[in-house]
Design an enzyme around this catalytic site. Sequence first.
Site, PDB file in Angstrom:
ATOM      1  N   ARG A  32       0.837  -1.187   0.000  1.00  0.00           N
ATOM      2  CA  ARG A  32       0.000   0.000   0.000  1.00  0.00           C
ATOM      3  C   ARG A  32       0.868   1.231   0.000  1.00  0.00           C
ATOM      4  O   ARG A  32       2.004   1.211   0.469  1.00  0.00           O
ATOM      5  CB  ARG A  32      -0.950  -0.010   1.193  1.00  0.00           C
ATOM      6  CG  ARG A  32      -0.244   0.005   2.520  1.00  0.00           C
ATOM      7  CD  ARG A  32      -1.206  -0.178   3.651  1.00  0.00           C
ATOM      8  NE  ARG A  32      -1.648  -1.577   3.760  1.00  0.00           N
ATOM      9  CZ  ARG A  32      -2.605  -1.988   4.596  1.00  0.00           C
ATOM     10  NH1 ARG A  32      -3.248  -1.117   5.340  1.00  0.00           N
ATOM     11  NH2 ARG A  32      -2.902  -3.256   4.676  1.00  0.00           N
TER      12      ARG A  32
ATOM     13  N   VAL B  12      -2.241  -2.052  -3.573  1.00  0.00           N
ATOM     14  CA  VAL B  12      -1.794  -2.772  -4.761  1.00  0.00           C
ATOM     15  C   VAL B  12      -2.100  -4.244  -4.564  1.00  0.00           C
ATOM     16  O   VAL B  12      -1.842  -4.796  -3.487  1.00  0.00           O
ATOM     17  CB  VAL B  12      -0.282  -2.593  -4.996  1.00  0.00           C
ATOM     18  CG1 VAL B  12       0.131  -3.243  -6.304  1.00  0.00           C
ATOM     19  CG2 VAL B  12       0.087  -1.135  -5.003  1.00  0.00           C
TER      20      VAL B  12
ATOM     21  N   ASP C 127      10.430   9.972  -5.666  1.00  0.00           N
ATOM     22  CA  ASP C 127      10.501   9.035  -4.542  1.00  0.00           C
ATOM     23  C   ASP C 127      11.436   7.878  -4.882  1.00  0.00           C
ATOM     24  O   ASP C 127      11.086   6.713  -4.728  1.00  0.00           O
ATOM     25  CB  ASP C 127       9.094   8.524  -4.198  1.00  0.00           C
ATOM     26  CG  ASP C 127       9.050   7.898  -2.810  1.00  0.00           C
ATOM     27  OD1 ASP C 127      10.005   8.099  -2.024  1.00  0.00           O
ATOM     28  OD2 ASP C 127       8.066   7.197  -2.507  1.00  0.00           O
TER      29      ASP C 127
END
Length: 775
Positions: free
Chosen positions: A527, A533, A644
């Site tokens: 997640r 997911v 990220d």
Amino acid sequence: MRICSALYLHLFLLPLFYADSVYGFGSMGPVSAAFGDEGFFCAIDASGRQNVICWAKNVSSSSSNAPALSSPSPSSNAILPMAALSGGEAFMCGILANTSQAFCWSYFDPTNTDLVPPAYQFTAYSYIAAGKGHVCAVRGYYYSEKDSGSVDCWEIVRSSNRTLSSVQNTRFYDQSIANLGFRKIVGGGGFSCGEVRDGGLVCWGPSAEGLGLSEVSGRFQVLASGMGALCGILEESAEIRCWGDNSSFIEPPVGTRFISLTAGARHFCGIREDTHEVECWGSYNSSLLPKGSGFMAIASSDFTICGTREGDLVLDCWFSNASSIIPDYDPPLELSSPGLCTPQPCGAGEFAFNASTLNEAGLTSLCVRRDLQICSPCGLNCSEGYFLSSECTANSDRICTSCSLCQNSSCTSVCGLPLPRETRQKHFRQIRQLVLIVGCSVIGFLSVLMVGCLLPRLMGAPPRPEKGKRKRFGTCIKKQEFKAEQDDDLARPPLNPTPDIGLAQVFRLSELKDATNGFKEFNELGRGSYGFVYKAVLSDGRYVAVKRANAATIIHTNSREFEMELEILCKVRHPNVVNLLGYCSEMGERLLVYELMPHGTLHDHLHGGLSPLNWELRLKIAMQAARGLEYLHKESVPPIVHRDVKSSNILLDADMVARIADFGLLTPSERDLVEDMKSDVYNFGIVLLEILSGRKSYDIDFMPPDIVEWAVPLIKNGKGAAIIDRYAALPRNVEPLLKLADMAELALRVDPNQRPTVSEIASLLEQIVKDDLIL
Ligand SMILES: *[C@@H]1O[C@H](CO)[C@@H](O)[C@H](O)[C@H]1NC(C)=O
Ligand SMILES: *[C@@H]1O[C@H](CO)[C@@H](O)[C@H](O)[C@H]1NC(C)=O
Ligand SMILES: *[C@@H]1O[C@H](CO)[C@@H](O)[C@H](O)[C@H]1NC(C)=O
Ligand SMILES: *[C@@H]1O[C@H](CO)[C@@H](O)[C@H](O)[C@H]1NC(C)=O
Ligand SMILES: *[C@@H]1O[C@H](CO)[C@@H](O)[C@H](O)[C@H]1NC(C)=O
Ligand SMILES: *[C@@H]1O[C@H](CO)[C@@H](O)[C@H](O)[C@H]1NC(C)=O
Ligand SMILES: *[C@@H]1O[C@H](CO)[C@@H](O)[C@H](O)[C@H]1NC(C)=O
Ligand SMILES: *[C@@H]1O[C@H](CO)[C@@H](O)[C@H](O)[C@H]1NC(C)=O
Ligand SMILES: *[C@@H]1O[C@H](CO)[C@@H](O)[C@H](O)[C@H]1NC(C)=O
């Protein structure tokens, strides 16, 4: 005239001088071991300052707060450069580089107090050899012309509380040797032996008789002794001769020429002249010997053997006996000196080590003085799997190259038929097979798209039954088509039929619901901020990952933005990126369907329970991830900034090829673009450090816990080797890893303008991987 004759004498005596490479148990060298079970070793470093680095069993090399097993020093803040080392039982002796005085220190004494008796503390020595509990040294100045000198001996005794102290006593004083001049000496258990000026060996001490030496003539290149035995390499034939307790030298090799020698409790090991490989005899386990690596210097304690590798001067250790293996016994990854510094020019068949081959900034010599150099015997041949690509010259050893790089007739006969090089050209393919990932650890926060643990019993789930032939793969979505046989409850057209968004497939919500067992949590892969997911099995049997937006995401992005995102995602197509397969936008749901990456995240391979990665794979993964990131920055239109970058966003597909996942979709303004890319580079620098060191980006087992604060000062101080992960077997050549560490340091610069582009990082990695530089 005096100068001329001195020079003449000097040249004449050369063959006697350059054969000084005596390393090992009880003998003198650049790396030396102590007797006893502590595995206490020391080596002269390759910093050019001749500082001493030490390690032992109980001191983990990875712990940064290791006790004072560092450089010997009379007061704990002064560091004493050493010319040569020799180990006794739980103590080490050396000759100080600047004064030629002897200095001995104990493994048990963190203050490194000098154990040389006061009467000998101010005497200059040219040679030193510690025995089990005694030390002998030859008088003379270390860095001046050496001929021979008289010997001084002292004892080092251990009290019941393990404290060592020195005794100037007479057990090792022998009237018959008092007037002899010695060229080199060696020490064992209760005896010392030396080669006298005109050749021949003489032994003394309480146990000398037991060696059974009588009338040994000839010159020796190297001497090494264990507890009750002595071996030497004859200068003339370079062959081995041994005396004493034959249990430790059963069948020394016959007909093999050696250049170095060392003794353990029940074995001897030498470095072969031809390939520079290590060969041992006596009682040892041959499967533990390092294969295919050449060494310049070795030393052995009872069961532990350490050597300095010829290519990169990395210290490597192994055990002689499988039952004595201590886990995590490794020297610090600092480069050490391949030999002893000498003022004499190198002889025939030798080369002077060129420090600039180490690529350490500012390092021009490994010796404290400019007039000194390290002469080492040339290698003649290469280990199996390598071919001779360059002969030995005055300034460099012969160079051996991996047979995988053999390209023409010059090496095919040595290499046999060259192996076809593995080309892992990644082509766009469907994932047919799910590789079971067992035993993976549960990492608290999984990033949005990753493979977690799957209960093996779920794997048996049969594929969904076929549901009609409405897949539109490989074409742009123009219009939704729905066939009559579909379930009707959810069979409504999408809210916003999206025109032409590239190579994506539109999925029905019902289909994805079935494929994920109704979005059940046991299908959950992870997640993130976007939502959950799930792992899904499509009706055609394909395994995919489905990203389902949570309510917050849906509220905060309107459907127009979702379409824009889709438009960008559909165009992103790269073998090193997790590509979008399709999407679903029905009933207010937003679902993205991606290729499933069955080998999980880089993070879990480095720090979690997934299979560890060797260096070849680590470098390939780093290169592929850099290429994926480069594609997002440079080739995708518009450019995509990841925002990220971290090891848990680098996934591994069925072929263990790295794919960048979970990149941000917000298109930054022109002005922010460059800056944001530089912050991706910074974060990629952290990923590189994780790959190089194997440690997490934040880890309280290290001081400091932050990987950047820990690694960058080490790299900047030329100690990049200290961060290299010792849990992965070291590659033959670590220099590319050090270059990568330098690149990571650049990527982590505070000033974004000083950071490289991701393309520059990718090019360096590509060069390392393409040329098999670590092999
Ligand atoms: C090393 O550690 C072992 C146990 O971990 C201990 O028994 C031994 O005494 C230690 N040796 C030294 C020299 O500290
Ligand atoms: C030798 O080096 C030590 C430590 O660096 C220093 O204290 C000493 O003064 C030096 N001696 C000479 C003669 O240079
Ligand atoms: C160990 O014993 C010696 C003498 O036997 C003494 O001088 C020394 O202080 C002792 N060391 C410790 C740490 O007890
Ligand atoms: C070792 O030495 C002993 C005594 O000198 C002898 O009897 C024996 O045959 C020797 N063993 C080997 C393998 O040479
Ligand atoms: C290994 O060491 C054990 C005990 O330390 C010894 O019994 C054994 O014979 C050794 N094996 C070899 C192959 O040296
Ligand atoms: C030698 O070491 C290997 C690897 O540790 C081990 O599997 C093997 O049993 C050892 N052989 C002997 C004779 O001890
Ligand atoms: C050492 O190597 C560098 C580059 O490989 C070369 O420029 C230099 O001349 C060499 N030094 C000596 C003393 O040969
Ligand atoms: C080089 O080594 C190979 C095996 O490693 C050997 O067959 C060959 O004879 C050696 N050549 C020379 C010139 O020593
Ligand atoms: C073989 O290739 C190497 C470079 O890979 C080159 O240096 C060498 O000259 C070549 N030899 C022949 C005979 O072509």
